[in-house]
Design a protein around this motif. Structure first.
Motif: not given
Length: 224
Positions: A13-14, A64-68, A79-83, A105-107
């Motif tokens: 969530e960060d 659409v990226l599944d957090k789980s 994922v953080q780096s890509e964003i 559930s998703y980003i």
């Protein structure tokens, strides 16, 4: 697109969703304002959808990226780096990220839609490219790498499937999941095994040179 998950996704969530940006849309987009047209691609952590926005009637690619799944496969940092990287860079041969938002559930990454498909399908169709086309494609990748390396960003996953072709024949580099800001060397083994550079295979550490090796020793061979 909402769904329940048994995985505790609070650890991601960060994500830095609210840094200063020139997003085309706000990061509180209502998904109901997008019409789903079709699925463009499927990956380990999510999928890419072709959508039409009711706001401007334009086509977009919605990643659409599944957090789980991100947590399950320990891909949080990637994922953080890509964003962060997509939000920070702007180059005519790099796909644009217009907005970023999330739910439980998703980003969701709202991306530029490139209707020409990926370079892999063109290679399958034409088998080989004429020399001037090969040079034209290679030059665009060189320009992207020079731009990224200036900011100490190493791409690390160059392959035809990650290169999109727009309607005018220009390339757009996509999928920055393995990209990383590296000032010296890193020892992470990542990317696609068929395109690994020798230093990645040998775990000797790698830097910017790994991108150039992949372009010269792997990509240009596939063009010819």
């Amino acid at each position: 697109m909402s769904s329940q998950t048994n995985v505790n996704t609070s650890v991601i969530e960060d994500f830095e969703l609210n840094y200063e940006s020139s997003y085309k849309f706000e990061n509180t987009i209502d998904l109901n304002k997008f019409e789903l047209i079709m699925t463009l691609g499927q990956g380990s952590f999510g999928r890419v959808l072709l959508v039409v926005s009711e706001l401007d009637k334009q086509n977009y690619a919605l990643k659409v990226l599944d957090k789980s799944q991100i947590v399950k496969y320990n891909q949080i940092r990637h994922v953080q780096s890509e964003i962060r990287i997509l939000n920070a860079i702007k180059h005519p041969n790099v796909i644009l990220m217009y907005s970023l938002f999330k739910d439980n559930s998703y980003i969701y990454l709202l991306m530029e839609y490139i209707p020409g498909g990926d370079l892999f399908n063109y290679i399958k169709r034409f088998k080989v490219f004429q020399e001037h086309i090969t040079l034209f494609f290679a030059a665009q990748i060189v320009l992207v790498f020079e731009y990224l390396h200036f900011f100490d960003i190493v791409y690390r996953d160059l392959k035809p499937e990650n290169i999109l072709v727009d309607i005018h024949g220009y390339l757009k580099l996509a999928d920055f999941g393995f990209a990383k800001r590296i000032q010296h060397r890193t020892y992470t083994i990542c990317g696609t095994p068929d395109y690994f550079s020798p230093e990645i295979i040998q775990s000797k550490g790698h830097g910017k040179a790994t991108d150039w090796w992949t372009l010269g020793a792997r990509m240009l061979i596939s063009f010819y």
